[in-house]
Design a protein around this motif. Structure first.
Motif, PDB file in Angstrom:
ATOM      1  N   MET A   1      31.020 -56.971  -4.946  1.00 33.23           N
ATOM      2  CA  MET A   1      31.082 -56.544  -3.551  1.00 33.23           C
ATOM      3  C   MET A   1      31.751 -55.176  -3.426  1.00 33.23           C
ATOM      4  SD  MET A   1      30.258 -57.073  -0.452  1.00 33.23           S
ATOM      5  CE  MET A   1      29.904 -58.789  -0.081  1.00 33.23           C
ATOM      6  N   ALA A   2      32.754 -54.939  -4.273  1.00 35.28           N
ATOM      7  CA  ALA A   2      33.427 -53.640  -4.235  1.00 35.28           C
ATOM      8  C   ALA A   2      32.442 -52.507  -4.525  1.00 35.28           C
ATOM      9  CB  ALA A   2      34.580 -53.609  -5.233  1.00 35.28           C
ATOM     10  N   LEU A   3      31.507 -52.734  -5.449  1.00 36.13           N
ATOM     11  CA  LEU A   3      30.480 -51.720  -5.734  1.00 36.13           C
ATOM     12  C   LEU A   3      29.576 -51.492  -4.514  1.00 36.13           C
ATOM     13  CD1 LEU A   3      29.346 -52.571  -9.374  1.00 36.13           C
ATOM     14  CD2 LEU A   3      30.302 -50.403  -8.589  1.00 36.13           C
ATOM     15  N   ALA A   4      29.208 -52.569  -3.836  1.00 40.47           N
ATOM     16  CA  ALA A   4      28.367 -52.444  -2.648  1.00 40.47           C
ATOM     17  C   ALA A   4      29.107 -51.678  -1.547  1.00 40.47           C
ATOM     18  CB  ALA A   4      27.953 -53.832  -2.151  1.00 40.47           C
ATOM     19  N   VAL A   5      30.391 -51.969  -1.376  1.00 39.25           N
ATOM     20  CA  VAL A   5      31.204 -51.253  -0.386  1.00 39.25           C
ATOM     21  C   VAL A   5      31.287 -49.772  -0.754  1.00 39.25           C
ATOM     22  CG1 VAL A   5      33.559 -50.975   0.488  1.00 39.25           C
ATOM     23  CG2 VAL A   5      32.537 -53.244   0.358  1.00 39.25           C
ATOM     24  N   GLN A   6      31.469 -49.491  -2.051  1.00 34.31           N
ATOM     25  CA  GLN A   6      31.538 -48.097  -2.499  1.00 34.31           C
ATOM     26  C   GLN A   6      30.227 -47.369  -2.204  1.00 34.31           C
ATOM     27  OE1 GLN A   6      33.114 -47.650  -6.465  1.00 34.31           O
ATOM     28  NE2 GLN A   6      32.251 -45.612  -6.722  1.00 34.31           N
ATOM     29  N   ALA A   7      29.102 -48.033  -2.446  1.00 32.76           N
ATOM     30  CA  ALA A   7      27.797 -47.422  -2.160  1.00 32.76           C
ATOM     31  C   ALA A   7      27.637 -47.165  -0.659  1.00 32.76           C
ATOM     32  CB  ALA A   7      26.676 -48.330  -2.666  1.00 32.76           C
ATOM     33  N   ASN A   8      28.081 -48.114   0.169  1.00 30.53           N
ATOM     34  CA  ASN A   8      28.009 -47.921   1.621  1.00 30.53           C
ATOM     35  C   ASN A   8      28.863 -46.745   2.070  1.00 30.53           C
ATOM     36  OD1 ASN A   8      26.217 -49.969   2.268  1.00 30.53           O
ATOM     37  ND2 ASN A   8      27.812 -51.493   2.590  1.00 30.53           N
ATOM     38  N   LEU A   9      30.033 -46.613   1.456  1.00 34.16           N
ATOM     39  CA  LEU A   9      30.914 -45.508   1.828  1.00 34.16           C
ATOM     40  C   LEU A   9      30.286 -44.166   1.471  1.00 34.16           C
ATOM     41  CD1 LEU A   9      33.633 -44.725   3.059  1.00 34.16           C
ATOM     42  CD2 LEU A   9      34.613 -44.823   0.756  1.00 34.16           C
ATOM     43  N   VAL A  10      29.654 -44.092   0.312  1.00 34.32           N
ATOM     44  CA  VAL A  10      28.985 -42.852  -0.082  1.00 34.32           C
ATOM     45  C   VAL A  10      27.890 -42.501   0.927  1.00 34.32           C
ATOM     46  CG1 VAL A  10      27.483 -41.789  -1.814  1.00 34.32           C
ATOM     47  CG2 VAL A  10      29.512 -43.058  -2.540  1.00 34.32           C
ATOM     48  N   ARG A  30      36.951 -38.814  -0.429  1.00 37.23           N
ATOM     49  CA  ARG A  30      36.460 -38.606  -1.791  1.00 37.23           C
ATOM     50  C   ARG A  30      36.044 -39.944  -2.377  1.00 37.23           C
ATOM     51  NH1 ARG A  30      41.355 -36.998  -4.478  1.00 37.23           N
ATOM     52  NH2 ARG A  30      40.092 -36.669  -6.337  1.00 37.23           N
ATOM     53  N   VAL A  31      34.784 -40.042  -2.740  1.00 35.93           N
ATOM     54  CA  VAL A  31      34.280 -41.272  -3.350  1.00 35.93           C
ATOM     55  C   VAL A  31      33.048 -40.918  -4.168  1.00 35.93           C
ATOM     56  CG1 VAL A  31      32.899 -41.846  -1.309  1.00 35.93           C
ATOM     57  CG2 VAL A  31      33.551 -43.659  -2.909  1.00 35.93           C
ATOM     58  N   ALA A  32      32.938 -41.535  -5.340  1.00 35.40           N
ATOM     59  CA  ALA A  32      31.808 -41.263  -6.234  1.00 35.40           C
ATOM     60  C   ALA A  32      30.700 -42.289  -6.011  1.00 35.40           C
ATOM     61  CB  ALA A  32      32.278 -41.319  -7.687  1.00 35.40           C
ATOM     62  N   ALA A  33      29.459 -41.843  -6.174  1.00 34.31           N
ATOM     63  CA  ALA A  33      28.331 -42.772  -6.106  1.00 34.31           C
ATOM     64  C   ALA A  33      28.445 -43.765  -7.265  1.00 34.31           C
ATOM     65  CB  ALA A  33      27.020 -42.008  -6.187  1.00 34.31           C
ATOM     66  N   PRO A  81      46.881 -43.402  -6.085  1.00 29.04           N
ATOM     67  CA  PRO A  81      46.897 -42.396  -5.024  1.00 29.04           C
ATOM     68  C   PRO A  81      46.320 -41.052  -5.453  1.00 29.04           C
ATOM     69  CG  PRO A  81      49.044 -43.471  -5.243  1.00 29.04           C
ATOM     70  CD  PRO A  81      48.214 -43.884  -6.421  1.00 29.04           C
ATOM     71  N   ALA A  82      46.310 -40.789  -6.752  1.00 25.80           N
ATOM     72  CA  ALA A  82      45.846 -39.485  -7.243  1.00 25.80           C
ATOM     73  C   ALA A  82      44.335 -39.436  -7.422  1.00 25.80           C
ATOM     74  CB  ALA A  82      46.523 -39.157  -8.573  1.00 25.80           C
ATOM     75  N   ALA A  83      43.662 -40.586  -7.338  1.00 31.23           N
ATOM     76  CA  ALA A  83      42.216 -40.602  -7.592  1.00 31.23           C
ATOM     77  C   ALA A  83      41.548 -41.628  -6.699  1.00 31.23           C
ATOM     78  CB  ALA A  83      41.947 -40.931  -9.065  1.00 31.23           C
ATOM     79  N   PRO A  84      40.381 -41.308  -6.158  1.00 33.07           N
ATOM     80  CA  PRO A  84      39.672 -42.298  -5.340  1.00 33.07           C
ATOM     81  C   PRO A  84      39.191 -43.454  -6.204  1.00 33.07           C
ATOM     82  CG  PRO A  84      38.294 -40.375  -5.742  1.00 33.07           C
ATOM     83  CD  PRO A  84      39.653 -40.057  -6.288  1.00 33.07           C
ATOM     84  N   PRO A  85      39.153 -44.657  -5.651  1.00 34.85           N
ATOM     85  CA  PRO A  85      38.698 -45.798  -6.448  1.00 34.85           C
ATOM     86  C   PRO A  85      37.234 -45.672  -6.820  1.00 34.85           C
ATOM     87  CG  PRO A  85      38.998 -46.410  -4.143  1.00 34.85           C
ATOM     88  CD  PRO A  85      39.527 -45.030  -4.284  1.00 34.85           C
ATOM     89  N   ASP A  86      36.904 -46.001  -8.053  1.00 35.97           N
ATOM     90  CA  ASP A  86      35.520 -45.962  -8.524  1.00 35.97           C
ATOM     91  C   ASP A  86      35.271 -47.231  -9.323  1.00 35.97           C
ATOM     92  OD1 ASP A  86      33.027 -45.505  -9.520  1.00 35.97           O
ATOM     93  OD2 ASP A  86      33.485 -43.598 -10.486  1.00 35.97           O
ATOM     94  N   PHE A  87      34.664 -48.208  -8.680  1.00 38.10           N
ATOM     95  CA  PHE A  87      34.471 -49.501  -9.322  1.00 38.10           C
ATOM     96  C   PHE A  87      33.386 -49.479 -10.383  1.00 38.10           C
ATOM     97  CE2 PHE A  87      36.827 -50.676  -5.553  1.00 38.10           C
ATOM     98  CZ  PHE A  87      37.743 -51.569  -6.082  1.00 38.10           C
TER      99      PHE A  87
END
Length: 200
Positions: A1-10, A30-33, A81-87
């Motif tokens: 689900m975290a990956l799906a949320v990350q994709a939605n945020l992108v 800041r968030v990576a695909a 805090p120094a890097a955006p989460p990337d699951f």
């Protein structure tokens, strides 16, 4: 689900950057695909839906989903805090925080969101100070310190308060879904505040 949320945020970030007339890499979030999302694909925001969002709705959804991602990062101990989460880069050995910790975090998030609702009502409901609940609400609110984008809640503007509230609502939805297998993603009421919190 975290990956799906990350994709939605992108997807939301790219759409918001387009509306602002800036390149996506210059966006404040800041968030990576994450690449391919193989599970929970039904939760992905479709392009047609993105096109229907007006500027205000898009910003609110963007902050809601950012809250979801930040909470997921906290749950899996990857909240750097120094890097955006990337699951997509996280090892599968990351463990979820225990149920008791999730429970207390949920209470903390819900209490903070209640405090924001109180602040909005105090500012914009002229009848509120005359109601019986105002004094007990105020006594509880004074016991819940909340920062809105690094500033005291009393100093935050109305727009900042709204966007921050969206982030906390996203966090609340994520933690409730993760902590209770009976919950469905996006179900009605999952972001609701149940009432005045109890404070010690």
């Amino acid at each position: 689900m975290a990956l799906a949320v990350q994709a939605n945020l992108v997807a939301l970030k790219v759409a918001d950057a387009k509306q602002q007339g800036i390149a996506p890499h210059k966006h404040a979030i800041r968030v990576a695909a994450p690449g391919a999302v193989l599970r929970f694909r039904e939760t992905l925001i479709e392009r047609a839906q993105l096109k229907q969002y007006g500027p205000t709705e898009l910003r609110l959804r963007l902050h809601e989903v950012w809250g979801q991602l930040c909470l997921a990062a906290w749950m899996f101990h990857v909240d750097d805090p120094a890097a955006p989460p990337d699951f997509s880069r996280c090892a599968h050995t990351h463990t979820l925080r225990c149920g008791a910790v999730l429970h207390y975090k949920e209470l903390e998030i819900e209490g903070s969101l209640w405090r924001m609702h109180y602040e909005q009502r105090r500012r914009h409901d002229p009848a509120y100070p005359g109601l019986p609940e105002f004094r007990p609400d105020t006594l509880v609110a004074q016991r819940i310190p909340v920062l809105v984008f690094g500033r005291s809640i009393e100093c935050a503007g109305d727009d900042e308060l709204l966007l921050c509230g969206c982030e906390y609502a996203g966090m609340l939805a994520m933690i409730r879904w993760a902590a209770d297998e009976r919950r469905r993603w996006g179900e009605p009421g999952i972001m609701d505040v149940r009432g005045r919190p109890e404070v010690a």
